[in-house]
Design a protein around this motif. Structure first.
Motif, PDB file in Angstrom:
ATOM      1  N   SER A 203      -5.529  -5.609  -2.880  1.00 31.64           N
ATOM      2  CA  SER A 203      -5.902  -5.097  -1.563  1.00 31.64           C
ATOM      3  C   SER A 203      -6.288  -3.625  -1.598  1.00 31.64           C
ATOM      4  N   ILE A 204      -6.099  -2.964  -2.741  1.00 34.81           N
ATOM      5  CA  ILE A 204      -6.383  -1.539  -2.807  1.00 34.81           C
ATOM      6  C   ILE A 204      -7.123  -1.208  -4.093  1.00 34.81           C
ATOM      7  N   ALA A 205      -8.106  -0.340  -3.986  1.00 36.10           N
ATOM      8  CA  ALA A 205      -8.843   0.138  -5.151  1.00 36.10           C
ATOM      9  C   ALA A 205      -8.047   1.293  -5.745  1.00 36.10           C
ATOM     10  N   ILE A 206      -7.249   1.009  -6.779  1.00 37.66           N
ATOM     11  CA  ILE A 206      -6.304   1.983  -7.307  1.00 37.66           C
ATOM     12  C   ILE A 206      -6.992   3.250  -7.800  1.00 37.66           C
ATOM     13  N   SER A 207      -8.091   3.114  -8.537  1.00 39.03           N
ATOM     14  CA  SER A 207      -8.765   4.307  -9.066  1.00 39.03           C
ATOM     15  C   SER A 207      -9.266   5.199  -7.936  1.00 39.03           C
ATOM     16  N   LEU A 208      -9.787   4.572  -6.872  1.00 43.68           N
ATOM     17  CA  LEU A 208     -10.247   5.352  -5.718  1.00 43.68           C
ATOM     18  C   LEU A 208      -9.075   6.010  -5.010  1.00 43.68           C
ATOM     19  N   ALA A 209      -7.953   5.290  -4.935  1.00 43.74           N
ATOM     20  CA  ALA A 209      -6.761   5.842  -4.286  1.00 43.74           C
ATOM     21  C   ALA A 209      -6.251   7.066  -5.032  1.00 43.74           C
ATOM     22  N   ILE A 210      -6.239   7.008  -6.354  1.00 40.68           N
ATOM     23  CA  ILE A 210      -5.769   8.144  -7.158  1.00 40.68           C
ATOM     24  C   ILE A 210      -6.679   9.357  -6.952  1.00 40.68           C
ATOM     25  N   ASN A 211      -7.988   9.140  -7.002  1.00 37.76           N
ATOM     26  CA  ASN A 211      -8.925  10.253  -6.773  1.00 37.76           C
ATOM     27  C   ASN A 211      -8.764  10.822  -5.370  1.00 37.76           C
ATOM     28  N   PHE A 212      -8.567   9.932  -4.406  1.00 42.25           N
ATOM     29  CA  PHE A 212      -8.367  10.345  -3.016  1.00 42.25           C
ATOM     30  C   PHE A 212      -7.146  11.250  -2.897  1.00 42.25           C
ATOM     31  N   MET A 213      -6.015  10.824  -3.473  1.00 37.87           N
ATOM     32  CA  MET A 213      -4.788  11.605  -3.366  1.00 37.87           C
ATOM     33  C   MET A 213      -4.897  12.934  -4.099  1.00 37.87           C
TER      34      MET A 213
END
Length: 344
Positions: A203-213
């Protein structure tokens, strides 16, 4: 030993926007030899007359003072704040409502026996560019990171409605780790790990989430900014309004945008299109910018909704693998199953 005091600040609305939220419209004041402070914004050098007395070219109402380091006396048309606390007045309290508590009675199987709220939201805020965010836009959408697709089984509902909770948990973990001394990359990884514990990893794009954070942690954004940023970009938030969150001498230096954020994009869409159908929301709507009204539907309100009058095309476009008719049938089955659980 005298405790250190915050540097006085000053603010000015130079562009006529009604606030002082852009770089150059706020500044730290300089200490003068007479113990006063001078605002450097639009500062002018004082002019000496024939007998050596100085006057301010901006007007006699502005006093001239000499910098501690020496030099020509100067004046400014803008006042400095009180030394104590820097003079920044914060809005109190910050918009942050955890939503309806899960504190009602339950049966032996854990089913709620009391009042329930369907598609309930949480009142939160993010902050656009301003003094407190070091002029970073903490409301900027960074694309869809959390996905709100519907699985094939009714049992997946529990996973889907846990999405927002997982995001909040992850953002807290990332922010806590960063404040404790972790690098932005380490903190973001900790946040991502916390997120996927509570929700389906697909349900979540982990690589995008890491870059976002990492992007947020290296800016002036706080934990709630990150929470709202990820959910807002993923289409799960309804923006309620904008209010002034911080002022200096009555001049707004930081605004905030309040939202009702939901566990899923579908929840946000049904709330936006369902509320106008219900008289119980006519008077209050979405509340005010400082007090968003994010409650969910009661069972009776939810049963009264006419889904045939709702435009769910925004949601359908996210689920390209399934035809619209199948989704409508599946959605009806899910709603019926949910209502049977609530009202056996």
């Amino acid at each position: 030993m005298t405790p250190a005091q915050a540097q006085p600040l000053c603010a000015a609305d130079l562009d006529g926007s009604g606030d002082a939220e852009t770089p150059g419209e706020t500044a730290q004041c300089s200490e003068m030899t007479d113990g006063s402070y001078l605002c450097p914004i639009q500062q002018a050098a004082c002019v000496a007359d024939a007998v050596g007395a100085y006057s301010c070219p901006l007007g006699s109402q502005y006093p001239c003072a000499t910098p501690i380091g020496g030099g020509t006396p100067s004046c400014s048309p803008h006042a400095c704040t009180s030394v104590i606390g820097g003079g920044i007045e914060e809005e109190d309290p910050v918009v942050d409502d955890p939503g309806a508590p899960n504190d009602g009675p339950v049966d032996a199987d854990g089913n709620c026996l009391g009042a329930i709220e369907i598609f309930a939201g949480r009142a939160v805020r993010c902050r656009p560019a301003g003094l407190k965010t070091t002029f970073s836009n903490c409301c900027k959408d960074r694309g869809e990171i959390v996905k709100d697709g519907m699985g094939s089984s009714i049992s997946s509902i529990g996973t889907k409605i846990a999405i927002a909770k997982g995001v909040w948990t992850g953002m807290k973990a990332a922010y806590t780790a960063f404040k404790a001394g972790a690098t932005a990359s380490q903190a973001a990884s900790a946040g991502a790990n916390a997120i996927i514990v509570g929700i389906d990893p697909t349900s979540i794009a982990i690589s995008l989430a890491i870059n976002f954070m990492m992007d947020f942690l290296l800016s002036g954004c706080d934990q709630q900014d990150m929470e709202v940023g990820m959910l807002r970009g993923s289409g799960m938030c309804h923006e309620v309004g904008t209010y002034c969150a911080s002022t200096i001498l009555g001049v707004c230096v930081q605004k905030a945008k309040s939202h009702c954020c939901f566990n899923t994009k579908l929840g946000r869409i049904i709330q936006e299109q369902g509320r106008p159908q219900l008289a119980s929301f006519n008077a209050v709507g979405w509340g005010t910018a400082k007090k968003p009204y994010c409650r969910g539907f009661t069972a009776e309100e939810f049963q009264a909704l006419d889904f045939s009058k709702m435009d769910l095309s925004e949601y359908y476009s996210d689920i390209e693998a399934r035809v619209q008719s199948d989704i409508q049938i599946d959605m009806k089955d899910r709603i019926d199953a949910y209502m049977e659980t609530v009202n056996p």
